[in-house]
Structures are given as structure tokens and as C-alpha cells.
Design a protein around this motif. Structure first.
Motif, PDB file in Angstrom:
ATOM      1  N   PRO A 175       0.707  -1.269   0.012  1.00 59.03           N
ATOM      2  CA  PRO A 175      -0.170  -0.125   0.112  1.00 59.03           C
ATOM      3  C   PRO A 175       0.909   1.181   0.083  1.00 59.03           C
ATOM      4  O   PRO A 175       0.682   2.391  -0.543  1.00 59.03           O
ATOM      5  N   ALA A 176       1.992   1.370   0.789  1.00 61.63           N
ATOM      6  CA  ALA A 176       2.744   2.515   0.780  1.00 61.63           C
ATOM      7  C   ALA A 176       3.371   2.764  -0.586  1.00 61.63           C
ATOM      8  O   ALA A 176       3.993   4.044  -0.791  1.00 61.63           O
ATOM      9  N   GLU A 177       3.374   1.914  -1.491  1.00 63.06           N
ATOM     10  CA  GLU A 177       3.935   2.115  -2.773  1.00 63.06           C
ATOM     11  C   GLU A 177       3.057   2.534  -3.986  1.00 63.06           C
ATOM     12  O   GLU A 177       3.082   2.862  -5.154  1.00 63.06           O
ATOM     13  N   ARG A 178       1.654   2.117  -3.532  1.00 63.55           N
ATOM     14  CA  ARG A 178       0.731   2.164  -4.626  1.00 63.55           C
ATOM     15  C   ARG A 178       0.398   3.526  -5.286  1.00 63.55           C
ATOM     16  O   ARG A 178       0.062   3.431  -6.344  1.00 63.55           O
ATOM     17  N   ARG A 373       3.812   9.736   0.079  1.00 59.07           N
ATOM     18  CA  ARG A 373       4.676  10.475   0.979  1.00 59.07           C
ATOM     19  C   ARG A 373       3.698  10.751   2.085  1.00 59.07           C
ATOM     20  O   ARG A 373       3.921  10.696   3.319  1.00 59.07           O
ATOM     21  N   VAL A 374       2.261  11.354   1.889  1.00 54.27           N
ATOM     22  CA  VAL A 374       1.393  11.694   3.103  1.00 54.27           C
ATOM     23  C   VAL A 374       1.005  10.474   3.590  1.00 54.27           C
ATOM     24  O   VAL A 374       0.999  10.388   5.035  1.00 54.27           O
ATOM     25  N   LEU A 375       0.912   9.326   3.072  1.00 55.93           N
ATOM     26  CA  LEU A 375       0.557   8.040   3.664  1.00 55.93           C
ATOM     27  C   LEU A 375       1.571   7.532   4.620  1.00 55.93           C
ATOM     28  O   LEU A 375       1.110   7.011   5.992  1.00 55.93           O
ATOM     29  N   ARG A 376       2.893   7.421   4.190  1.00 60.34           N
ATOM     30  CA  ARG A 376       4.023   7.240   5.015  1.00 60.34           C
ATOM     31  C   ARG A 376       4.253   8.050   6.263  1.00 60.34           C
ATOM     32  O   ARG A 376       4.454   7.671   7.353  1.00 60.34           O
ATOM     33  N   ARG A 377       4.055   9.460   6.025  1.00 55.38           N
ATOM     34  CA  ARG A 377       4.070  10.386   7.093  1.00 55.38           C
ATOM     35  C   ARG A 377       3.122   9.965   8.313  1.00 55.38           C
ATOM     36  O   ARG A 377       3.243  10.077   9.610  1.00 55.38           O
ATOM     37  N   LEU A 378       1.870   9.981   7.657  1.00 52.98           N
ATOM     38  CA  LEU A 378       0.804   9.665   8.808  1.00 52.98           C
ATOM     39  C   LEU A 378       0.909   8.617   9.544  1.00 52.98           C
ATOM     40  O   LEU A 378       0.482   8.282  10.695  1.00 52.98           O
ATOM     41  N   THR A 379       1.319   7.336   8.724  1.00 54.96           N
ATOM     42  CA  THR A 379       1.521   6.161   9.403  1.00 54.96           C
ATOM     43  C   THR A 379       2.519   6.098  10.370  1.00 54.96           C
ATOM     44  O   THR A 379       2.479   5.526  11.497  1.00 54.96           O
ATOM     45  N   GLU A 380       3.800   6.909  10.137  1.00 59.31           N
ATOM     46  CA  GLU A 380       4.615   6.965  11.434  1.00 59.31           C
ATOM     47  C   GLU A 380       4.004   7.747  12.440  1.00 59.31           C
ATOM     48  O   GLU A 380       4.518   7.490  13.602  1.00 59.31           O
ATOM     49  N   GLU A 381       3.454   8.826  12.186  1.00 56.07           N
ATOM     50  CA  GLU A 381       2.878   9.686  13.399  1.00 56.07           C
ATOM     51  C   GLU A 381       1.901   8.901  14.012  1.00 56.07           C
ATOM     52  O   GLU A 381       1.633   9.106  15.227  1.00 56.07           O
ATOM     53  N   ASN A 382       1.076   7.934  13.334  1.00 54.53           N
ATOM     54  CA  ASN A 382       0.297   6.931  14.079  1.00 54.53           C
ATOM     55  C   ASN A 382       0.761   5.662  14.837  1.00 54.53           C
ATOM     56  O   ASN A 382       0.074   4.775  15.307  1.00 54.53           O
ATOM     57  N   GLY A 383       2.174   5.717  14.942  1.00 56.22           N
ATOM     58  CA  GLY A 383       2.743   4.737  15.676  1.00 56.22           C
ATOM     59  C   GLY A 383       2.879   3.510  14.669  1.00 56.22           C
ATOM     60  O   GLY A 383       2.984   2.277  15.138  1.00 56.22           O
ATOM     61  N   ARG A 391      -4.882   8.242   3.275  1.00 60.83           N
ATOM     62  CA  ARG A 391      -4.463   8.571   1.808  1.00 60.83           C
ATOM     63  C   ARG A 391      -5.149   9.761   1.291  1.00 60.83           C
ATOM     64  O   ARG A 391      -4.636  10.712   0.630  1.00 60.83           O
ATOM     65  N   LEU A 392      -6.276  10.107   1.845  1.00 67.08           N
ATOM     66  CA  LEU A 392      -7.324  11.309   1.183  1.00 67.08           C
ATOM     67  C   LEU A 392      -6.519  12.638   1.832  1.00 67.08           C
ATOM     68  O   LEU A 392      -7.014  13.501   1.150  1.00 67.08           O
ATOM     69  N   ASP A 393      -5.948  12.604   2.782  1.00 64.27           N
ATOM     70  CA  ASP A 393      -5.091  13.884   3.267  1.00 64.27           C
ATOM     71  C   ASP A 393      -4.408  14.476   2.019  1.00 64.27           C
ATOM     72  O   ASP A 393      -4.227  15.686   1.976  1.00 64.27           O
ATOM     73  N   SER A 394      -3.774  13.505   0.916  1.00 64.93           N
ATOM     74  CA  SER A 394      -3.001  13.958  -0.084  1.00 64.93           C
ATOM     75  C   SER A 394      -3.965  14.939  -0.854  1.00 64.93           C
ATOM     76  O   SER A 394      -3.084  15.884  -1.596  1.00 64.93           O
TER      77      SER A 394
END
Length: 521
Positions: A175-178, A373-383, A391-394
Motif C-alpha cells: 500500500p505504501a508504494e501504490r 508520501r502523505v501516507l507514510r508520514r501519517l503512518t509514522e505519526e500514528n505509531g 491517503r485522502l489527506d493528500s
């Protein structure tokens, strides 16, 4: 995790390898378990393939999906010649365009259902063969009826590549690459509105309208050869909810048959006992019943129902359909405006529409990379916990900007302002709309693990119906209220769609989790 003992059985490498399955591959999650079916162990895992192999597959589906957009637009510059050559009425010509949209939107549901039982490769090969035949017969058509029928056949064949292309990328990428890969992939159909009118205009002026179909036949034939000899199937039955559903049905039928035998014959003969042992529960080691799955097991309705029973899907698909219809509408009406008000020929129209096409392609590429990029950042912030709605934040950075060039284009075109300003507005209309659309497409795939192909096919159906409806309504509205009024109306519709997508970002996770709980009960 509660599953059968043979969950790590070998995955199919070719379409023919998928026909045989065993009851022991049925996945039975417990009532309280959140099964991540996308990461069930499989042999020859496509997500562990080399980068070169994955890029090769991406390149193949990129080339194939370009047919969908090209086939819909390359025909447009030759409409007048077709009408004269085949003695067709304007209504018949309009239907030859509309039938392509309808069929291309509806048939992917069937193709994806087949692919979830027989694999991706078989569907690619058969559908491309059908499309090639349709183009060859269309090139030799002597009546408008034959041409309309072959346009439908062409759309039927080429429709599989967009829906299955997204599913294929979901098979091989995490998912992080899609987002990035979806952006690259979706740029291919967008080449159609850009290059189709130019190529069609050149071929029609140099040869005849029939040359456009011969070119499509050559491209589709080349793709048929590529998929037949070089494509390695990415489908793995252990990761398909539709496949597991079919196997579960066979298991229930086998259990019912066993119970019937036990009740009729309490004391079995030795031969009957051996037959009965093959239907023992799959949790017992070594008890494997061979099941042949055929086309009779292909039923797209259950997967379609499971996609549409989720509110997050319905709202996202509706908004996605309107965004796609907008692109179809602006390509169609701008061609009429450029011809009527700017007095451009088909080649100049095609060159002008490059502005919209290039903006769309750039929006798809950059929007896809940004969503990852947004998905990876939010995933890290969410532990480290990832949810699809992140993904919709992008799309948030561009939501405010989209309505502005849409309204501006309409009034600039209506007032016959210099073509340079029209091109700028076309560019940004394409850029912002496809940026948002690419995020919604990636979200639809992420939010439907195990049935991504069915979700993308349902998306094709929504967008096809929306494009057909707005294409039919566009000209009457354009004549009644002008380009300024039409695209002011469109700006309002797009703002409403943006609000719907923000609603999914806010409540979509809750709706999706509730639906998943119902499905596990």
C-alpha cells in the motif's frame, strides 16, 4: 489466526494453474480476528519479485491501458467522414460514441469476477484478442450498424485493462508504494484525450477514418502478444475474498453431501468409507478435496454487493464518477467550442487539448507520489498503524484551487479570449482534477483488501454511467447556458464532490470498520 493447515499452498503462476483448488485453502478467520488477507503467505509472492520484474509488469499494463483512452478519442476527428461514407445519421454517430462509454464502464465487473477465479493473465489475453478482432472488423465495416457493434466489441475487450491494471498493481505493490504506481499507471489512459485527436486527425487526413481502427488493431495485437508470452500471472487465490467465497460454497456443498450419505447409510462399505474420508474437515492434516472451479462459479454480483454495502465506498465512487465525467465533458465540449468559435480544424483542436492532457498526466504522476508520501508520514505519526483514509489527506492542498480554473475556462472560452489563456485554464483543470482522482482510486484499492479488482471495476461502472449521462447532457446545456454557465455549474458539482471526499476522510474509517465487523460475523 484461525486458518486451515494448507494456507501456505503454492500460488498459481499461470492462468491454467488456478483452475484446481482445494478445500484446505479456505480461510476461516475467527469472530474477533482482523484478518489481513493482503499479507497471507503465498509461494512465489509477487510483492517479493525483483524491482525489474515489477517495472516490466507496470510497463505492460501501462501500454495496454493506453488503449482505453486512445480508443475512445482517436475516432472523434473522423466523425464527419464516417457519417458521409456510411450514410449515417447524426444520432447514429452519437450512439457509436455513447455505446463505447457504456460498455467500457459496465463490462469490467464481469472481467474482474472471472479474474478472481481464473487469474489475471487469462482475462488479459482473451479481452485483448476480442478488442483486436473488433477493431479489424470495424476497419472494414460497410454499414453504421456493424461499426456500432464493433465499437461495442472493442470497448468490451479494452475495458478489462484499466480495472485489472489497478488490481495487478495491488497484487505486486505494498500500500505504501501504490499511490506512485497508480499515478504512473493512470497516466496511460490520460494520453488518449491528448494524443487521440491528433493521431486521429493525421490518419484521417492522410488516409481515411478506417486507418484509425487499423492502428488500434496493431497496438492491441502487439499487446496481446506481450501478455500471451511475457506476462506472469500476479493473482494469488489465497489473497482473494471472492475466490475464498467460492471455495467456501464448495465446502458447504461437500459437507451437505457427506451428511446425506451418513444419514442414508450408517454402515458404509469399505469403498464408500474411502470416498467419505475425502470430505473430512479441512483442519485434519492430509484431508484435501480437489475442487474444479469453472465459469459457472463466476458471479460478479456478490463482490459488487460487498463493495456497495459500505458507505465509504459508495460516497467515494460517486465523487470519483463525477470527476471522471468532468474530464470527459470538458474534452468533448471544448472540441466543439474550438471548432465553432475559434474555427480550428481537427489537428489544431488536438494540439490545444494537449494542454488539458499534459496537465492531467502531470497531476496523476505528482498526485500519486504525494499520496504515498502523505501516507507514510501519517503512518509514522500514528505509531506505525496505517488506515486507508490517511491517503485522502493528500488531496487537501488542491481542493480549494480546482473550482477556479474550471469557472475561468468556461467564461474565457465563451467570450472568445486569446487561446493561450484557455490553454492555461485547461492545463490546471486537468492537473487539479486528476490529482484528486488518483488519490480516490488508490483509496478504493486500499480500502477493499481482497476484492480490489471488484472495487476498481465498480469504479469503472460508476464513472462510465456518469460520463455517459454528462456527455449526453453536455451539448444541450452548452447550447442553453453557454460554456460560462456550464462550467460554473460544473464547479459547483465538483465542490460538492470535494465535500463528500472530506466526509469520507472524517467518517470513512468508522463506516469501513463497522462493515468489516458485519462481514466477520
Amino acid at each position: 489466526m484461525s486458518s486451515t493447515s494448507a494456507i501456505d499452498g503454492s500460488g498459481p503462476n499461470e492462468a491454467g494453474d488456478i483452475e484446481k483448488a482445494t478445500i484446505s485453502t479456505v480461510i476461516v478467520p475467527s469472530a474477533h480476528e482482523n484478518l489481513d488477507i493482503e499479507h497471507v503467505h503465498v509461494e512465489d509472492d509477487p510483492r517479493k519479485w525483483s524491482r525489474a520484474r515489477k517495472l516490466g509488469i507496470l510497463g505492460m499494463i501501462f501500454c495496454a491501458s493506453m488503449i482505453a483512452g486512445l480508443g475512445a478519442n482517436i475516432f472523434n476527428p473522423s466523425i464527419n467522414e464516417v457519417e458521409a461514407d456510411l450514410n449515417a445519421s447524426p444520432g447514429e454517430i452519437s450512439w457509436s460514441l455513447s455505446v463505447y462509454i457504456i460498455v467500457q464502464g459496465g463490462v469490467p465487473i464481469l472481467w474482474t469476477a472471472i479474474s478472481e477465479v481464473k487469474g489475471r493473465k487469462l482475462v488479459y489475453v482473451v479481452s485483448l484478442a476480442i478488442a483486436t478482432v473488433g477493431c479489424i472488423i470495424a476497419a472494414e465495416a460497410q454499414s453504421i450498424g456493424v461499426l456500432i457493434g464493433m465499437r461495442a466489441l472493442q470497448a468490451m475487450g479494452s475495458s478489462s485493462v484499466v480495472a485489472l491494471g489497478a488490481a495487478t498493481l495491488a497484487d505486486i505493490y505494498e500500500p505504501a508504494e501504490r499511490g506512485t504506481m497508480m499515478g504512473i499507471f493512470y497516466a496511460a489512459p490520460l494520453l488518449g484525450p491528448s494524443l487521440g485527436p491528433i493521431v486521429g486527425g493525421i490518419l484521417t487526413q492522410a488516409f481515411s477514418w478506417r486507418a484509425t481502427f487499423w492502428l488500434l488493431a496493431a497496438i492491441m495485437g502487439a499487446n496481446f502478444v506481450l501478455f500471451l508470452f511475457f506476462f506472469r500471472d500476479t493473482f494469488r487465490r489465497e489473497r482473494s475474498l471472492a475466490y475464498q467465497r467460492v471455495l467456501s460454497r464448495h465446502k458447504r456443498q461437500a459437507d451437505t453431501k457427506r451428511s446425506s450419505i451418513d444419514s442414508v447409510a450408517p454402515v458404509l462399505s469399505t469403498k464408500a468409507e474411502e470416498a467419505a474420508e475425502t470430505t473430512e474437515t479441512p483442519h485434519v492434516e492430509g484431508s484435501v478435496e480437489e475442487v474444479s472451479l469453472g465459469l459457472s462459479d463466476v458471479n460478479p454480483l456478490p463482490s459488487l454487493f460487498m463493495v456497495l454495502r459500505r458507505w465509504n465506498n459508495v460516497i467515494t465512487l460517486t465523487a470519483s464518477g463525477f470527476f471522471f465525467a468532468f474530464g470527459y465533458c470538458i474534452s468533448y465540449t471544448s472540441s466543439r467550442t474550438l471548432a465553432d468559435k475559434y474555427h480550428y480544424d481537427s489537428l489544431k483542436i488536438g494540439l490545444t487539448l494537449l494542454a488539458y492532457g499534459s496537465g492531467s498526466i502531470l497531476g496523476s504522476l505528482l498526485g500519486g507520489r504525494w499520496s504515498d508520501r502523505v501516507l507514510r508520514r501519517l503512518t509514522e505519526e500514528n505509531g506505525g498503524r496505517r488506515v486507508p483514509e490517511m491517503r485522502l489527506d493528500s488531496m487537501k492542498p488542491v481542493l480549494l484551487f480546482l473550482p477556479l480554473p474550471v469557472v475561468a475556462y468556461g467564461w474565457l472560452a465563451q467570450e472568445h479570449i486569446h487561446i493561450a489563456s484557455v490553454c492555461v485554464m485547461l492545463f490546471f483543470s486537468g492537473f487539479f482534477s486528476i490529482w484528486i482522482y488518483s488519490s480516490t482510486l488508490a483509496y478504493i484499492v486500499d480500502a477493499n483488501p481482497g476484492r480490489s479488482s471488484a472495487a476498481v471495476a465498480t469504479n469503472s461502472c460508476f464513472r462510465g454511467l456518469a460520463a455517459f449521462a454528462f456527455t449526453e447532457a453536455a451539448v444541450p446545456l452548452q447550447n442553453a447556458i453557454g460554456d460560462g454557465g456550464l462550467y460554473s455549474l460544473w464547479a459547483g458539482v465538483l465542490v460538492l464532490c470535494e465535500v463528500l471526499l472530506l466526509l469520507v476522510r472524517w467518517r470513512g474509517g468508522l463506516w469501513r470498520e463497522r462493515a468489516e465487523e458485519r462481514e466477520r460475523e
